[in-house]
Design a protein around this motif. Structure first.
Motif, short mmCIF file in Angstrom:
data_model
loop_
_atom_site.label_atom_id
_atom_site.label_comp_id
_atom_site.label_asym_id
_atom_site.label_seq_id
_atom_site.Cartn_x
_atom_site.Cartn_y
_atom_site.Cartn_z
N THR A 37 29.07 43.54 38.99
CA THR A 37 28.61 42.78 40.15
C THR A 37 27.57 41.75 39.74
OG1 THR A 37 29.08 44.59 41.67
CG2 THR A 37 27.50 42.92 42.41
N MET A 38 26.67 42.14 38.85
CA MET A 38 25.66 41.21 38.36
C MET A 38 26.30 40.00 37.71
SD MET A 38 22.59 42.19 39.04
CE MET A 38 21.82 43.63 39.77
N THR A 39 27.26 40.25 36.83
CA THR A 39 27.95 39.14 36.15
C THR A 39 28.66 38.24 37.15
OG1 THR A 39 28.31 40.54 34.19
CG2 THR A 39 29.64 38.55 34.39
N GLY A 40 29.41 38.85 38.07
CA GLY A 40 30.16 38.08 39.05
C GLY A 40 29.27 37.23 39.93
N ALA B 133 33.26 39.11 29.65
CA ALA B 133 34.46 38.28 29.59
C ALA B 133 35.48 38.72 30.64
CB ALA B 133 35.08 38.36 28.20
N GLY B 134 35.59 40.04 30.87
CA GLY B 134 36.59 40.54 31.82
C GLY B 134 36.34 40.09 33.24
N VAL B 135 35.09 40.18 33.70
CA VAL B 135 34.75 39.73 35.05
C VAL B 135 34.99 38.23 35.19
CG1 VAL B 135 32.88 39.48 36.72
CG2 VAL B 135 33.06 41.56 35.36
N GLY C 193 41.66 41.47 39.86
CA GLY C 193 40.49 42.27 40.18
C GLY C 193 40.68 43.72 39.76
N VAL C 194 41.85 44.28 40.08
CA VAL C 194 42.14 45.67 39.71
C VAL C 194 42.29 45.81 38.20
CG1 VAL C 194 43.82 47.54 39.91
CG2 VAL C 194 43.20 46.20 41.93
N ALA C 195 43.06 44.92 37.58
CA ALA C 195 43.30 45.01 36.14
C ALA C 195 42.01 44.89 35.35
CB ALA C 195 44.29 43.93 35.70
N ARG C 196 41.16 43.93 35.70
CA ARG C 196 39.90 43.75 34.97
C ARG C 196 38.92 44.86 35.32
NH1 ARG C 196 41.23 41.80 30.71
NH2 ARG C 196 43.22 42.54 31.54
N GLY C 197 39.03 45.40 36.55
CA GLY C 197 38.18 46.52 36.92
C GLY C 197 38.49 47.74 36.07
N ILE C 198 39.78 48.02 35.88
CA ILE C 198 40.19 49.14 35.04
C ILE C 198 39.80 48.88 33.59
CG2 ILE C 198 42.17 50.39 34.11
CD1 ILE C 198 41.45 51.10 36.99
#
Length: 449
Positions: A318-321, A84-86, A271-276
């Motif tokens: 990366t797979m999800t994106g 969900a985050g990606v 990108g940063v927020a969801r990455g964290i």
């Protein structure tokens, strides 16, 4: 209630604004430079040590192996953020958000390495040989009494955030996906999940680590295989997908289809927020799990632990994106888990949605287990061992509550608390960075490398 919701919304926008992005990325970049790129250069060594770490170090204090500690950490990070985050990051920031997730992960490897080194180096060991560590202990034992408030603040935010982002949000996501996919009522899912979670966490870190070591490798490999199957089907779209990612990381993306458009700052922010949110580099949580490992080397623990960020974001996110972008559904107007589900279903009609639902169920369940240990250690730091049993009871009850109630406000509050956790942790990393550098240099000097 409306006033409180508005207040938390404004606080969330503030703590996840540009200053926080600069602090997170800046700290990671600073540590990466001070370590001379070691986390990237030594990533293969990290994976080798991870494999070797399946057994405990002979004579070392701790209750679980380094591999089990890593799997416990991964159990908490590989969750809704990877699905969900990606999808949310791409929905709000466009394909370019994935690029900034990669950047967050690369510098985040240095951040997570440093968190773990300090957590293991400054961990507390009681009379029974039980180890406890994390940012609060690193602050207390590494910075001295005048900084105790910083550790106290981290433990409070961590102890509260766990009930949201690591518990209720996860059980809610699980219950919703099971209801939509299989038609099972949320209270049934909540009840079953509550019982299973209780059976695991009441056994403490040893049982959590054993379950994580069994489930996490299976779920990660299974998800990667499922994603690769989709990407093979859409192999011809991969060049265009990477072109979109790199182009929109630095240029605005115009509105198209159901996509409202996004500025470059939005791509960076989400990108940063969801990455964290996904890999938790900067939150300090990984050190809590690794501090329980039976090891005599903080640096080796750090090398093993930093592979979690690589696996979580560089590989799984990366797979999800790529699946979302390659299948062409990213601008269709769907968001969150629904966007990921539509991507897999469009590629694998009839089974894609079910496969993703199964993955999300396993991801959310293991996240609940991993975060239970994080929250427990935070409350133990604040109130002593007498807080452990009451915490576990409340944690189990919160699983059921999360499954049956609407949690829009909980999502918002948990996201805010995550950012507030990061602030004391990142400041302590900067203050204790000379210790990380020295321990690292001594370790590789002793290995003649």
């Amino acid at each position: 209630m409306d006033y409180i919701h508005k207040l938390v919304t404004e606080l969330n926008n503030l703590v996840w604004g540009v200053p926080m992005l600069v602090l997170i990325l800046g700290t990671g970049l600073f540590l990466m430079v001070m370590l001379r790129g070691m986390p990237i250069r030594r990533i293969v060594l990290g994976f080798c040590l991870m494999w070797q770490g399946r057994s405990k170090d002979v004579g070392a204090q701790g209750h679980v192996s380094s591999f089990q500690a890593l799997m416990t950490g991964l159990s908490a990070t590989v969750g809704t953020g990877n699905i969900a985050g990606v999808a949310t990051a791409i929905f709000l920031g466009g394909p370019g958000a994935l690029f900034w997730m990669w950047c967050t992960a690369l510098v985040g490897m240095a951040t997570k390495y440093s968190e773990i080194v300090l957590a293991v180096h400054y961990r507390d060991v009681d009379s029974k040989g039980e180890c406890s560590g994390g940012p609060m202990y690193a602050i207390k034992n590494g910075l001295g009494k005048k900084w105790h408030l910083l550790g106290f603040v981290f433990a409070v935010f961590g102890g509260l955030a766990g009930f949201g982002i690591g518990n209720m949000v996860q059980s809610n996501s699980m219950a919703e996906v099971i209801k939509v996919t299989f038609g099972i009522e949320t209270w049934v899912t909540g009840l079953v999940t509550t019982v299973v979670v209780a059976l695991v966490i009441l056994g403490g870190i040893k049982r959590i680590a054993k379950v994580a070591a069994s489930l996490v490798p299976f779920m990660c490999i299974g998800y990667i295989i499922m994603s690769l199957a989709v990407l093979i089907l859409y192999a011809s779209q991969l060049p265009a997908a990477f072109s979109l990612i790199f182009t929109h990381a630095f240029t605005p993306v115009a509105a198209t289809g159901g996509f409202a458009g996004a500025a470059v700052l939005m791509a960076i922010q989400y990108g940063v927020a969801r990455g964290i949110f996904s890999n938790e580099a900067g939150l300090g949580t990984a050190g809590i799990a690794q501090a329980a490992a039976a090891t005599d080397s903080p640096v080796r623990s750090g090398l093993i632990g930093m592979t979690g960020t690589f696996i979580d974001t560089i590989v799984i996110c990366t797979m999800t994106g790529l699946v979302i972008i390659c299948t062409g559904v990213w601008d269709g107007g769907a968001r969150g888990a629904s966007l990921s589900s539509s991507a897999f279903e469009s590629a694998l009609p009839g089974i894609g949605g079910y496969l993703l639902a199964f993955a999300l169920i396993i991801f959310t369940f293991t996240t609940i287990l991993g975060w239970s240990y994080y929250g427990e250690r935070c409350w133990m730091y604040l109130a002593g061992k007498k807080a452990i049993f009451p915490f576990r009871i409340l944690w189990v009850l919160a699983v059921f509550a999360g499954a049956v109630f609407h949690l829009d406000f909980v999502w918002l509050l948990a996201d805010t608390l995550n950012a507030l956790m990061a602030i004391p942790n990142l400041f302590s990393l900067l203050l204790l960075s000379p210790v990380v550098i020295k321990l690292t240099a001594d370790y590789f000097k002793s290995k003649n490398e």
